[in-house]
Design an enzyme around this catalytic site. Structure first.
Site, PDB file in Angstrom:
ATOM      1  N   SER A 675      52.494  32.942  17.193  1.00 10.27           N
ATOM      2  CA  SER A 675      52.415  31.786  18.064  1.00 10.27           C
ATOM      3  C   SER A 675      51.511  30.708  17.448  1.00 10.27           C
ATOM      4  CB  SER A 675      51.942  32.220  19.453  1.00 10.27           C
ATOM      5  OG  SER A 675      52.140  31.206  20.403  1.00 10.27           O
ATOM      6  N   ASP A 748      63.280  32.889  22.764  1.00 14.00           N
ATOM      7  CA  ASP A 748      61.886  32.514  23.033  1.00 14.00           C
ATOM      8  C   ASP A 748      61.824  31.521  24.180  1.00 14.00           C
ATOM      9  OD1 ASP A 748      59.219  31.731  22.974  1.00 14.00           O
ATOM     10  OD2 ASP A 748      59.114  31.706  20.787  1.00 14.00           O
ATOM     11  N   HIS A 782      59.238  35.463  23.267  1.00 13.10           N
ATOM     12  CA  HIS A 782      58.087  35.068  22.454  1.00 13.10           C
ATOM     13  C   HIS A 782      57.425  36.266  21.783  1.00 13.10           C
ATOM     14  CE1 HIS A 782      55.233  32.172  21.072  1.00 13.10           C
ATOM     15  NE2 HIS A 782      54.209  32.766  21.645  1.00 13.10           N
TER      16      HIS A 782
END
Length: 808
Positions: A675, A748, A782
């Site tokens: 991330s 995601d 994610h």
């Protein structure tokens, strides 16, 4: 020459594996040592009964197959829901529940595994009744989710009713009655009929417009897109409110079908507060911004009292101090039978407005006709801890100054009774911890005080220059005197899990060390006893000998940094230098002294979680995990004004330390992150030549695609264009020549990290002659959860490190 020959033989032996990984689109597996760690069984969860005499051990799996992950999932108004079950797709499935009593409790009740569940059951969650006599389990089947009861005394489970519940909004629409005899829940309406089909909707243009009102908003995902998805949202989110008897399973329905997003019993059980969503919907924000009505239903008369209706909200203020412009956080006071409270902004929700008070706390007693102001907060409201009619504690914060403040006040008079603490949110060493709570006669959580509020208790992580050592403190409200009654001690990392009787020094902890996996213990300070309650075994016995140490070092501008270094079993410096994988996630600070504080726990058990970079210590790498990467902006300066320089300085300091220790080969160091850590990785590779390779998972790389702010950057692209461009590795594709592995989930749904971010960076790097590989994982969001996906990304990472780092 002998060493060279061995190395060449190893490369030749592994080459087919690497070529296969490049040429085939099948799922790959990492070396067996890493695969075994990834597939190690999960340590069970423990839920302690409110009666404090027993606890439930929940054995679960948390690594579904790709077939399970590929189940048809709808994406509606910011929620993902399985069409087949009308509930969430969750990776954690409880497979067995066991009940065990504390050794200090004399009982004739059975102990052991709960019987009666279907074979190979999938339980999404299990919660205790307020009196601790039963649990309710949310059992998933192929056609829905149903409530089952568990009798703690007989260890028997039974389905309460075959009517499926609606878990579109997860468990927010289920609430135990205070007496433990019933549960208020949202059920699937029997009359809802078949699901809507796209064929029944005419194809039309989708049109949105703006009438000149400023509407900055984050890049939300999974939104409604047209009339068809609106009808899908109506169909799957609509439920019928009912009260189900925990013994008979009979359902007593209450009112009409509606889109209930929250259901909550009053502490005395005579009312239910509900929140329901209505039209108009929006295609630019998720359901939390839709019109929402808060109501109270009297269970005896079925009278419904309107409390408030929040309108559709599409305009937001971009600031970490900002909030909804409308009343929010409706709930019941836990210390009163039936009193509502909520929070109202006094600045219109705009955190940039200078004002004496940000929020106020409102309250409303039955019969819910008139509200009154209870207290005002200097900063933005964060939380409230109810004690009794004369004592409550409000926590507030101010992001601009990083202030965190707690005050004591009297709900009875509204008088502020003093400040408990007023400190920086960044200053971990000054963190007082969290107020210790207990359960009152309503079964609700209230502040624990065993001397009529002469004192209360705090429990916290105990961050210090030595690392984290959890503690329990007694705090005298009149004098402010703090007395430490217990804290974790070397060589253990021990933290409180439940408080039985702090006046007598009795509480439950979890305890672990570098070599001992976490288990639960019953502590009695007065008797100086510590009784082990669980016997969980080390899930990684093959990793004995791996060492963990915290290394501390200093950035060139004097900022103190640290990271946790893992070394392979049996490694000695005389064996030579190792290839290194450095893993990090940047954090912003306003004070360089706070930036250097340690947040690690040096006595924790070494965990090899399924996506952890520490896995690669099994492949012979040294791993520096959670390396400090502070980004500091003191005074009027914003942290991101010098983001790149600080990023490079952090990396250089860590590398110098590892090289000086004789651990690292300076030419064989990789950097990685997930991330915002992936964003960091790409920026490092684009702005320095310190690393041999990089691994970037689920990142965002072009900040012009998040123009209204990202992470803790509150300035817009148009307010700080040079910052956005300088921080975008996409803009520096021609100079990013270090090999980079990009991994991203194709589904995601994290705000700002669209899959397109990795796809576009790959295209830019490929077009500019970069060394890059893009791995897209089907059905993954994610974070990655499917067994095949996790193993594959580990294999890709291993091959990338082997090719570009250890055999550079």
């Amino acid at each position: 020459m002998k060493t060279l020959n061995i190395l060449l033989a190893l490369i030749i032996a592994l080459s087919p594996v690497m070529m296969s990984a490049q040429e085939e689109n099948e799922y790959q597996r990492p070396p067996k040592a890493i695969e075994n760690l990834i597939l190690a069984p999960a340590t069970p969860m423990v839920k302690i009964s409110p009666s404090m005499d027993c606890f439930a051990i929940l054995s679960y799996t948390d690594i579904p197959t790709i077939e399970e992950q590929a189940m048809d999932e709808l994406r509606l108004a910011g929620i993902r829901v399985l069409a087949s079950t009308n509930g969430p797709k969750v990776k954690t499935k409880i497979k067995k529940i066991s009940i065990k009593y504390l050794p200090t409790v004399k009982t004739t009740n059975l102990q052991g595994d709960v019987k009666g569940f279907p074979e190979n059951v999938n339980i999404l969650d299990a919660t205790w009744s307020p009196d601790g006599s039963k649990m309710v389990a949310f059992v998933e089947s192929t056609d829905g989710i149903r409530l089952w009861s568990v009798n703690a005394a007989t260890l028997e489970a039974k389905e309460l009713n075959h009517t499926p519940i609606n878990m579109f909004f997860s468990s927010r629409t289920c609430s135990w009655a205070p007496d433990g005899k019933s549960i208020a829940a949202a059920f699937i309406p029997s009359e809802r009929g078949g699901e809507p089909t796209r064929e029944s909707f005419k194809i039309t243009p989708v049109i949105q417009s703006s009438e000149g009102v400023s509407n900055p908003a984050p890049t939300y995902q999974d939104l409604l897109t047209d009339k068809f998805t609106e009808k899908q949202f109506d169909y799957y989110a609509t439920s019928k409110l009912g009260k189900i008897d925990i013994n008979s399973g009979n359902i007593e329905y209450i009112g009409n079908s509606a889109i209930y997003s929250r259901v909550n019993y009053s502490p005395d059980g005579r009312y239910i507060m509900v929140q329901r969503i209505s039209t108009p919907y929006s295609y630019v924000v998720p359901y939390t911004f839709f019109p929402t009505t808060t109501e109270v239903i009297a269970l005896d008369s079925r009278k419904t009292t309107h409390i408030y209706m929040k309108p559709l909200t599409v305009n937001e203020f971009i600031s970490n101090n900002s909030t909804s412009p409308y009343p929010r956080e409706f709930g019941w006071r836990s210390d009163k039978p039936a009193t509502l409270y909520w929070i109202e902004p006094l600045d219109g929700g705009n955190g940039r407005v200078k004002i004496e008070y940000r929020d106020r706390i409102m309250t409303m007693d039955e019969p819910f006709e008139k509200s009154s102001e209870l207290a005002k907060t200097q900063y933005r409201f964060s939380d409230i801890f109810w004690g009794n009619s004369a004592n409550a504690f409000i926590v507030m914060y101010d992001y601009a100054t990083r202030t965190k403040k707690c005050i004591r006040f009297s709900p009875e008079t509204g008088e502020e009774l003093g400040t408990i603490y007023n400190t920086s949110r960044e200053n971990l060493y000054a963190d007082k911890g969290r107020i210790v709570m207990t359960t009152n006669h309503f079964g609700r959580s209230v502040v624990l005080s065993d001397d009529n509020f002469k004192s209360i208790y705090f429990s916290g992580n105990g961050y210090s220059p030595k690392g984290a050592y959890p503690f329990i403190d007694r705090y005298e409200l009149k004098t402010g005197k703090n007395t430490r009654i217990w804290n974790s001690e070397d060589p253990y990392y021990e933290k409180p899990a439940e408080y039985i009787n702090l006046a007598k020094g009795i509480f439950i902890t979890t305890c672990e060390s570098n070599t001992e996996c976490p288990n639960y213990y019953l502590r009695n300070l007065k008797k100086k006893s510590k009784i082990q309650l669980t016997q969980f075994e080390d899930p990684y016995p093959e990793m004995k000998g791996v060492t963990m140490q915290v290394v501390e070092y200093t950035r060139k501008d004097g900022v103190k940094l640290s990271g946790t270094l893992y070394l392979p079993a049996g490694y000695k410096k005389e064996n030579g230098r190792l290839p290194v994988l450095m893993w990090a996630y940047p954090s912003e600070y306003k004070d360089k002294n706070n930036a250097g504080q340690r947040s690690d726990a040096p006595n924790q058990f070494i965990r090899y979680t399924r996506l952890s970079p520490v896995l690669f210590v099994a492949a012979g790498y040294a791993v520096l995990n959670n390396a400090s990467f502070p980004i500091i902006g003191e005074g009027d300066k914003e942290p991101n004004d010098t983001y790149i320089q600080q990023l490079v300085d952090n990396a250089a300091a860590a590398i110098d330390k590892l090289v000086d220790m004789g651990i690292a080969d300076r030419d064989k160091i990789a950097v990685g992150g997930h991330s915002y850590g992936a964003f960091m990785t790409a920026n490092l590779l684009a702005n320095c030549d310190l690393f041999a390779a990089g691994i970037a998972r689920s990142g965002a790389y072009n900040r012009t695609l998040t123009p209204f702010g990202f992470q803790n950057e509150m300035r817009t692209l148009w307010e700080a264009p040079e910052v956005y461009l300088e921080m975008s590795p996409f803009m520096k594709a021609p100079q990013l020549k270090t090999p980079i592995l990009l991994i991203h989930g194709l589904a995601d749904n994290n705000t700002g990290t669209f899959t397109m971010q990795s796809e576009r960076l790959y295209t830019a790097l490929k077009g500019n002659g970069g060394i890059v590989k893009l791995v897209l994982l089907p059905y993954e969001s994610h974070g990655y959860v499917a067994r095949e996906s996790i193993l594959h990304q580990a294999a890709e990472t291993y091959n990338w490190l082997f090719k570009h780092v250890s055999n550079r």
